[in-house]
Design a protein around this motif. Structure first.
Motif, mmCIF file in Angstrom:
data_model
loop_
_atom_site.group_PDB
_atom_site.id
_atom_site.type_symbol
_atom_site.label_atom_id
_atom_site.label_comp_id
_atom_site.label_asym_id
_atom_site.label_seq_id
_atom_site.Cartn_x
_atom_site.Cartn_y
_atom_site.Cartn_z
ATOM 1 N N PRO A 188 0.811 -1.225 0.000
ATOM 2 C CA PRO A 188 0.000 0.000 0.000
ATOM 3 C C PRO A 188 0.841 1.269 0.000
ATOM 4 C CG PRO A 188 -0.121 -1.121 2.135
ATOM 5 C CD PRO A 188 0.533 -2.061 1.184
ATOM 6 N N GLU A 189 2.043 1.232 0.604
ATOM 7 C CA GLU A 189 2.882 2.428 0.620
ATOM 8 C C GLU A 189 3.418 2.771 -0.762
ATOM 9 O OE1 GLU A 189 3.434 -0.274 2.353
ATOM 10 O OE2 GLU A 189 3.455 0.149 4.504
ATOM 11 N N ARG A 190 3.316 1.819 -1.686
ATOM 12 C CA ARG A 190 3.829 2.052 -3.040
ATOM 13 C C ARG A 190 2.717 2.396 -4.033
ATOM 14 N NH1 ARG A 190 7.797 -3.136 -3.563
ATOM 15 N NH2 ARG A 190 8.566 -3.125 -1.426
ATOM 16 N N VAL A 191 1.487 2.550 -3.555
ATOM 17 C CA VAL A 191 0.445 3.082 -4.427
ATOM 18 C C VAL A 191 0.906 4.461 -4.895
ATOM 19 C CG1 VAL A 191 -1.894 4.036 -4.423
ATOM 20 C CG2 VAL A 191 -1.448 1.771 -3.445
ATOM 21 N N MET A 211 4.641 8.095 -5.009
ATOM 22 C CA MET A 211 4.088 7.071 -4.128
ATOM 23 C C MET A 211 3.515 7.723 -2.870
ATOM 24 S SD MET A 211 6.899 4.030 -4.203
ATOM 25 C CE MET A 211 7.941 3.710 -5.626
ATOM 26 N N VAL A 212 2.575 7.029 -2.246
ATOM 27 C CA VAL A 212 1.985 7.589 -1.028
ATOM 28 C C VAL A 212 3.009 7.637 0.102
ATOM 29 C CG1 VAL A 212 -0.344 6.873 -1.653
ATOM 30 C CG2 VAL A 212 1.074 5.354 -0.265
ATOM 31 N N SER A 213 4.120 6.902 -0.044
ATOM 32 C CA SER A 213 5.199 6.979 0.936
ATOM 33 C C SER A 213 5.988 8.270 0.820
ATOM 34 C CB SER A 213 6.158 5.800 0.755
ATOM 35 O OG SER A 213 6.804 5.877 -0.505
ATOM 36 N N GLY A 214 5.779 9.009 -0.286
ATOM 37 C CA GLY A 214 6.508 10.250 -0.508
ATOM 38 C C GLY A 214 7.655 10.123 -1.477
ATOM 39 N N THR A 215 7.920 8.920 -1.958
ATOM 40 C CA THR A 215 9.014 8.694 -2.899
ATOM 41 C C THR A 215 8.522 8.836 -4.339
ATOM 42 O OG1 THR A 215 10.072 7.162 -1.363
ATOM 43 C CG2 THR A 215 10.754 7.027 -3.659
ATOM 44 N N GLY A 216 9.311 9.502 -5.165
ATOM 45 C CA GLY A 216 8.993 9.576 -6.571
ATOM 46 C C GLY A 216 9.280 8.258 -7.253
ATOM 47 N N ALA A 217 8.597 7.999 -8.355
ATOM 48 C CA ALA A 217 8.810 6.766 -9.113
ATOM 49 C C ALA A 217 8.723 7.080 -10.598
ATOM 50 C CB ALA A 217 7.770 5.713 -8.730
ATOM 51 N N ARG A 249 3.108 4.080 -18.410
ATOM 52 C CA ARG A 249 3.419 5.507 -18.340
ATOM 53 C C ARG A 249 2.167 6.379 -18.367
ATOM 54 N NH1 ARG A 249 8.606 7.144 -19.277
ATOM 55 N NH2 ARG A 249 7.927 9.108 -20.242
ATOM 56 N N SER A 250 1.108 5.901 -19.017
ATOM 57 C CA SER A 250 -0.096 6.718 -19.153
ATOM 58 C C SER A 250 -1.130 6.443 -18.068
ATOM 59 C CB SER A 250 -0.735 6.480 -20.525
ATOM 60 O OG SER A 250 -1.085 5.105 -20.673
ATOM 61 N N ALA A 251 -0.819 5.553 -17.126
ATOM 62 C CA ALA A 251 -1.797 5.199 -16.093
ATOM 63 C C ALA A 251 -1.982 6.364 -15.113
ATOM 64 C CB ALA A 251 -1.329 3.965 -15.329
ATOM 65 N N PRO A 252 -3.219 6.616 -14.658
ATOM 66 C CA PRO A 252 -3.427 7.674 -13.666
ATOM 67 C C PRO A 252 -2.916 7.278 -12.285
ATOM 68 C CG PRO A 252 -5.491 6.546 -14.137
ATOM 69 C CD PRO A 252 -4.486 5.990 -15.090
ATOM 70 N N TRP A 253 -3.020 5.977 -11.970
ATOM 71 C CA TRP A 253 -2.518 5.438 -10.704
ATOM 72 C C TRP A 253 -1.784 4.141 -11.004
ATOM 73 C CZ3 TRP A 253 -3.270 7.326 -5.648
ATOM 74 C CH2 TRP A 253 -4.134 8.423 -5.526
ATOM 75 N N LEU A 254 -0.823 3.821 -10.147
ATOM 76 C CA LEU A 254 -0.105 2.556 -10.238
ATOM 77 C C LEU A 254 -0.046 1.892 -8.867
ATOM 78 C CD1 LEU A 254 3.104 3.184 -12.407
ATOM 79 C CD2 LEU A 254 1.003 2.014 -13.096
ATOM 80 N N ALA A 255 -0.031 0.573 -8.870
ATOM 81 C CA ALA A 255 0.345 -0.198 -7.692
ATOM 82 C C ALA A 255 1.721 -0.768 -7.982
ATOM 83 C CB ALA A 255 -0.659 -1.310 -7.432
ATOM 84 N N VAL A 256 2.737 -0.225 -7.356
ATOM 85 C CA VAL A 256 4.123 -0.603 -7.646
ATOM 86 C C VAL A 256 4.490 -1.829 -6.818
ATOM 87 C CG1 VAL A 256 6.525 0.136 -7.624
ATOM 88 C CG2 VAL A 256 4.711 1.783 -8.176
ATOM 89 N N ALA A 257 4.832 -2.915 -7.493
ATOM 90 C CA ALA A 257 5.197 -4.149 -6.801
ATOM 91 C C ALA A 257 6.697 -4.247 -6.573
ATOM 92 C CB ALA A 257 4.715 -5.357 -7.604
ATOM 93 N N VAL A 258 7.477 -3.877 -7.583
ATOM 94 C CA VAL A 258 8.941 -3.960 -7.474
ATOM 95 C C VAL A 258 9.532 -2.647 -7.967
ATOM 96 C CG1 VAL A 258 11.027 -5.196 -8.177
ATOM 97 C CG2 VAL A 258 8.885 -6.456 -7.880
#
Length: 841
Positions: free
Chosen positions: A521-524, A535-541, A550-559
Motif C-alpha cells: 500500500p505504501e507504493r500506491v 508514491m503515497v510513501s513520498g518517494t517519486g517513481a 506511463r499513461s496510467a493515472p494510478w499505479l500499484a508498484v510491486a517492485v
C-alpha cells in the motif's frame, strides 16, 4: 544397501564420537567442519542411529535453501541405498516427500519455523541440526532462538547441533549455553590463486546493476581457465541475470555450460550434483554453491568477487537485493571448492591489493533485511519486542519499529504488538506478511485462485522479459513454457489450497492492481506527469520509456529500486490502478488534515484530503487558529531570515551596538546574531507577531522597537546603553558623529580638521575595570575621502599628520592646515568661515 565405502571416506567420521559425547553430556554442540567432510550427510544418519549403531532418533536437518535441502536428502538416501521419502525425507515449501518410515527429515529453516509455531514442543523430534549457520540467514537465526527457548522451557532433552563450514564458533557456543565445539578436519588440497583483474576500468556495482564490462571479463577468464587447467570450472556470479548473460557469452567453449541457482529446474540441479561421465563442464552458480552444495569434478573456480545482500529503505518502504563486494570469508569458501577432490586453482577477478580491503564477513541478514516477517514470528512466539530471544545480533530498533508499523497496518498485531488471530494465520501461510495480507484480502475480492496466481508472481519476481506490467506478466506465466512458469504454477497450487474466496469477476488489470496495492500500500502511486509518479510513501517513481504503464493515472508498484543518489525509484513491476482501489488498499494512510505552514514565501492555510503523501483534494481554510499562524510565521523567519521585518537605519544601528556589547561585555547584553534572534523570535517580536497573519504583516513590524525588548531592563543595565555604546560621539568641532559598530572594531569617520586639539582616541564600552575599546578613527579629507586610519590619535599627530598636511594643503588651500594640530582649534569650516565665526584657523 548402505554404501559403507562412501561413508568411510567422509572425513567428519573422526569427529562423530566427540559430537555424540558432547550431545550426551550437554544436549547441544557446535560442529565446525569444512565443506565436503560429510557434516550434512553422515552426521544426521549417525545421530538418527541409521549408521554406526546407537538408538534410533528422529532427526530434523534445517537447511537455508530449498536446493540445498533437496540435495542433502538425495545424498543421504543414496548413502543408505534408498530413495528419498523412505528413511530420509525432505520438506520444502510446496513439496513434501516423507513416509511413516522417515527418521531423518531435511527441511528449510522456513519450514522449521512454521512447525515450531504450530507445535512448540516439536513432538516426536529428538535432534535438530541447524546446518550452514555461518551464512547467518534470518530464518536460521530465528529458528535457533526459538529452539533454545524450547530447550529451556519445554524440552530440555531436545538435542541441538549448530553445524557450519566456517562460523563464529565461540559465539554460537555462548548462544547454546557454552556448548562444546567439535571440529572436524577436511581433506585439504592445495589451491593456487591466480589474480585476474580486468584490463579496463569497471564501474562499481550499485543496486542490482553489474557493469557488463566485468561480466565480459569473467567470461574471458572462464575461457582462459578452460585452456590453462584441467577439470570442470565453477564460476561464482551474484545472481540469475548475471549467470544468464555470462552463459550467453560462452557459446562454443567446448564444454557443457550449466546454470545453478535457487530458480533452476530440479533436473538441472540434479545434473550438476551428479557430475559428468564424459566431457568438461562449466557450472555458473550463485553463492548457493559456496557451502550448501558439493559440485563434483571441479578443479577450477572463477570468482567474480560479487555477492547479493538484502537492503531495506524503511523510510520509503522499498526492499530489494543489492550487489556488494564478496567478503573475504566468502572468497575463501569459494576458493576451497577448487581443492575439494584434488589440487586446484582459483582465478580471482580483482587486484591482489584489493583483497585486504574486502569486508571480513558478510552482513548478518538481521542487520540489513526487512524485519516484518521476523517481527511477526516473534509476536506469534509471544515476544513482540524480541527482547527475550537468544540471538547473535539484536535486531536494529529502527527496522523493528518499521516492521511493527507494517504489521499494525495489515492487522497482524494489536496496539501492544501482540499477534492477532489474523496475524497467526498470516504467519502460517509461508509468505511475507505483506503478501499474506494480499492473498487473504485479495481472495475475498477476486477469488482464491486468481489471488494465489498474483501473489505467486509477487513472491518470486518474474523474469525481466515478462515486462514491467504485472497483468501482462500474469498472462505470460499462464501461457507457461519455461521454468519460471512451472514453479509459478506449483506455488499457485500451494497458496490456493490455504485460502477460500469466490470474489468478483474483475478484469486482469483491475485484479492485478488490487492485489499489488494490498501487498504494497505504501507504493500506491499517482501520476504527476508522463512516466513520473508519486508514491503515497513520498518517494517519486519513474516508469521506463515504451511502457504502457506511463499513461496510467494510478499505479500499484510491486517492485522498484532506488539507485544511489537518484531522486526517484525505478519501477520494475507494477499494475494499473484506479483511485477507488488505491483508497481501499491504502486506507490506513488516508486522512484529512489541516495545514498551516510557511510555503512559497507566505503563510498557507488549507485543508488537505490525502493518501499519505498524495494529495487528493485541497481546500482553503477559512478559520485559522492564531497559534498555528504564529508557528508558520516563525517558520518563515527560520527559512528566510530576519529580512522579513522592517529594518530602519536606527534599528540596524541598535542591533550593531548590542552585538558589540555582547561581544565585549557578555551577559546581560543579549546575543543578537541571526541564529539567536530567530531562536527567540517568539519573545522579542510579541505582541506584533501574534497579530500578524501573513508575510506583509511581518514587513510592518519595526524591528528596532521590538529589539529594545531584549535590553537588560531588569538589572538596570539598559539605562547605560548610550553611555557604553553611544550612537554618536561629540568631537572637538562640536559635531556629533555616528559610530559604525558593524565591524569587529567601532569606527568613527570624521573630517581631520574636526579632531584638532584632541590628543586621546575616544573609547567605547568602558565598564568597571574594563577601559573599553578605542574607536578606529577614519580621518577624512575636506572632500570626505579617507586620508588616514588610526586607533591612536596621539601617535598620528606626532608621526602621520605632517605627511598628510604636506600632501593635502595644496589641494585644499581654503581649509586650515596648522603646523601644530594639538594646539589648533577644531572646525568643520574653511579658514575664511572659521575666521568669521571666531573659531580660528
Amino acid at each position: 544397501m548402505i554404501r559403507s565405502e562412501a561413508l568411510d571416506q567422509l572425513p567428519v567420521r573422526t569427529a562423530v564420537p566427540a559430537l555424540v559425547a558432547a550431545l550426551d553430556a550437554h544436549g547441544a554442540a557446535v560442529l565446525c567442519a569444512p565443506p565436503g567432510t560429510g557434516k550434512t550427510t553422515l552426521v544426521p544418519l549417525v545421530l538418527a542411529g541409521l549408521v554406526g549403531g546407537g538408538p534410533v532418533r528422529r532427526v530434523v536437518v534445517a537447511e537455508p535453501r530449498r536446493i540445498a535441502a533437496r540435495a542433502a536428502a538425495r545424498r543421504m538416501a543414496w548413502l543408505l541405498g534408498e530413495r528419498v521419502g523412505e528413511r530420509v525425507g525432505v520438506t520444502v515449501r510446496g513439496e513434501r516427500t516423507v513416509s511413516p518410515d522417515t527418521v531423518v527429515e531435511v527441511v528449510t529453516t522456513g519450514v522449521l519455523l512454521q512447525r515450531l509455531q504450530r507445535d512448540q514442543e516439536l513432538t516426536g523430534v529428538d535432534v535438530v541440526v541447524l546446518d550452514e549457520c555461518h551464512e547467518r540467514h534470518l530464518d536460521a537465526d530465528t529458528a535457533a532462538a526459538f529452539l533454545l527457548d524450547v530447550r529451556a522451557a519445554l524440552r530440555p532433552e531436545l538435542r541441538l547441533v549448530a553445524a557450519s563450514a566456517t562460523t563464529d564458533a565461540a559465539g554460537w557456543s555462548r548462544l547454546l549455553g557454552d556448548a562444546p565445539v567439535v571440529e572436524a578436519q577436511g581433506v585439504s588440497h592445495p589451491v593456487e590463486t591466480v589474480w585476474a583483474p580486468p584490463a579496463r576500468p569497471v564501474r562499481p556495482p550499485h543496486g542490482m546493476r553489474v557493469d557488463p564490462v566485468l561480466l565480459s571479463h569473467v567470461a574471458s577468464v572462464v575461457r582462459r581457465a578452460l585452456a590453462e587447467r584441467e577439470g570442470d570450472v565453477l564460476c561464482f556470479l551474484p545472481g540469475v541475470g548475471e549467470i544468464a548473460r555470462v552463459a550467453g557469452q560462452l557459446s562454443g567453449v567446448g564444454a557443457e555450460v550449466l546454470q545453478v541457482h535457487g530458480r533452476a529446474p530440479a533436473a538441472v540441479q540434479d545434473a550438476v550434483l551428479a557430475g559428468s561421465a564424459s566431457g568438461r563442464r562449466v557450472v555458473l552458480a550463485t553463492s548457493v554453491a559456496e557451502s550448501s552444495l558439493t559440485v563434483p569434478g571441479v578443479r577450477v573456480v572463477v570468482d567474480c568477487g560479487l555477492a547479493r545482500e538484502p537492503r531495506t529503505d524503511h523510510a520509503r518502504g522499498l526492499s530489494a537485493l543489492t550487489t556488494v563486494r564478496a567478503s573475504r570469508a566468502a572468497a575463501r569458501q569459494r576458493a576451497g571448492r577448487a581443492g575439494r577432490e584434488a589440487p586446484g586453482t582459483v582465478y580471482r577477478c580483482w587486484e591482489e591489493a584489493e583483497q585486504g580491503r574486502l569486508p571480513a564477513f558478510p552482513n548478518p541478514e538481521i542487520k540489513v533485511a526487512d524485519l516484518a516477517a521476523f517481527a511477526l514470528q516473534a509476536a506469534c512466539w509471544g515476544d513482540p519486542e524480541a527482547a527475550g530471544l537468544a540471538l547473535l545480533d539484536a535486531p536494529p530498533a529502527g527496522a523493528m519499529a518499521a516492521a511493527r508499523e507494517v504489521l499494525t497496518a495489515i492487522g497482524a498485531v494489536d496496539a501492544r504488538g501482540r499477534a492477532t488471530d489474523r496475524g497467526v494465520r498470516l504467519s502460517r501461510l509461508g509468505l511475507h506478511p505483506r503478501l499474506g495480507r494480499a492473498l487473504l484480502d485479495g481472495a475475498r475480492e477476486i477469488g482464491a485462485r486468481r489471488a494465489a496466481e498474483l501473489v505467486a508472481l509477487l513472491s518470486e519476481e518474474p523474469p525481466r522479459e515478462y515486462g514491467d506490467d504485472l497483468a501482462e506478466a500474469w498472462r505470460a506465466a499462464r501461457r507457461g513454457g519455461d521454468a519460471y512458469g512451472a514453479r509459478w504454477k506449483q506455488e499457485t497450487r500451494r497458496l490456493a489450497s490455504g485460502v477460500r474466496g469466490e470474489g468478483a469477476p474483475l478484469a486482469d488489470d483491475a485484479a492485478a492492481g488490487l492485489v499489488a496495492a494490498l501487498a504494497f500500500p505504501e507504493r500506491v502511486a499517482r501520476a504527476r506527469c508522463a512516466g513520473a509518479f508519486l508514491m503515497v510513501s513520498g518517494t517519486g517513481a519513474e516508469v521506463g520509456e515504451g511502457s504502457r504503464l506511463r499513461s496510467a493515472p494510478w499505479l500499484a508498484v510491486a517492485v522498484a529500486d532506488r539507485p544511489a543518489h537518484a531522486a526517484s525509484a525505478r519501477v520494475r513491476l507494477a499494475a494499473v490502478l484506479d483511485a477507488d482501489t488505491a483508497r481501499v488498499a491504502a486506507e490506513h494512510l488516508y486522512g484529512v488534515r489541516e495545514e498551516v505552514r510557511w510555503e512559497g514565501g507566505d503563510v498557507v492555510a488549507r485543508q488537505v484530503e490525502a493518501l499519505g503523501a498524495v494529495e487528493l483534494a485541497v481546500r482553503p481554510l477559512r478559520e485559522v487558529p492564531r497559534g498555528q499562524v504564529r508557528g508558520a510565521l516563525l517558520e518563515g523567519l527560520r527559512q528566510e531570515g530576519l529580512g522579513l521585518l522592517r529594518w530602519t537605519r536606527d534599528a540596524a544601528g541598535l542591533r550593531e551596538r548590542l552585538a558589540f556589547l555582547h561581544r565585549e561585555l557578555g551577559a546581560p547584553w543579549p546575543d543578537v546574531s541571526d541564529a539567536a534572534l530567530v531562536e527567540c523570535a517568539g519573545q522579542w517580536l510579541e505582541p506584533e507577531l501574534s497579530r500578524a497573519r501573513r508575510r506583509a504583516d511581518l514587513g510592518r513590524i519595526e524591528a528596532g522597537q521590538a529589539l529594545r525588548r531584549l535590553l537588560p531592563w531588569a538589572g538596570g543595565e539598559a539605562a547605560r546603553l548610550d553611555a557604553l555604546a553611544p550612537e554618536r560621539i561629540e568631537v572637538p568641532s562640536g559635531s556629533r558623529i555616528r559610530v559604525d559598530y558593524s565591524g569587529e572594531q567601532p569606527v568613527l569617520a570624521v573630517k581631520l580638521q574636526e579632531m584638532f586639539g584632541l590628543a586621546q582616541t575616544p573609547r567605547v564600552g568602558a565598564s568597571g575595570s574594563s577601559p573599553g575599546v578605542p574607536v578606529l578613527v577614519h580621518l577624512l579629507s575636506p572632500a570626505g575621502r579617507p586620508v588616514a586610519v588610526t586607533a591612536d590619535l596621539a601617535s598620528f599627530w606626532r608621526e602621520g599628520y605632517r605627511g598628510v598636511r604636506a600632501e593635502l594643503r595644496g589641494r585644499y588651500p581654503k581649509h586650515p592646515w596648522p603646523e601644530d594640530p594639538g594646539a589648533a582649534a577644531a572646525t568643520r569650516h574653511t579658514k575664511a568661515r572659521a575666521a568669521r565665526q571666531g573659531t580660528g584657523g
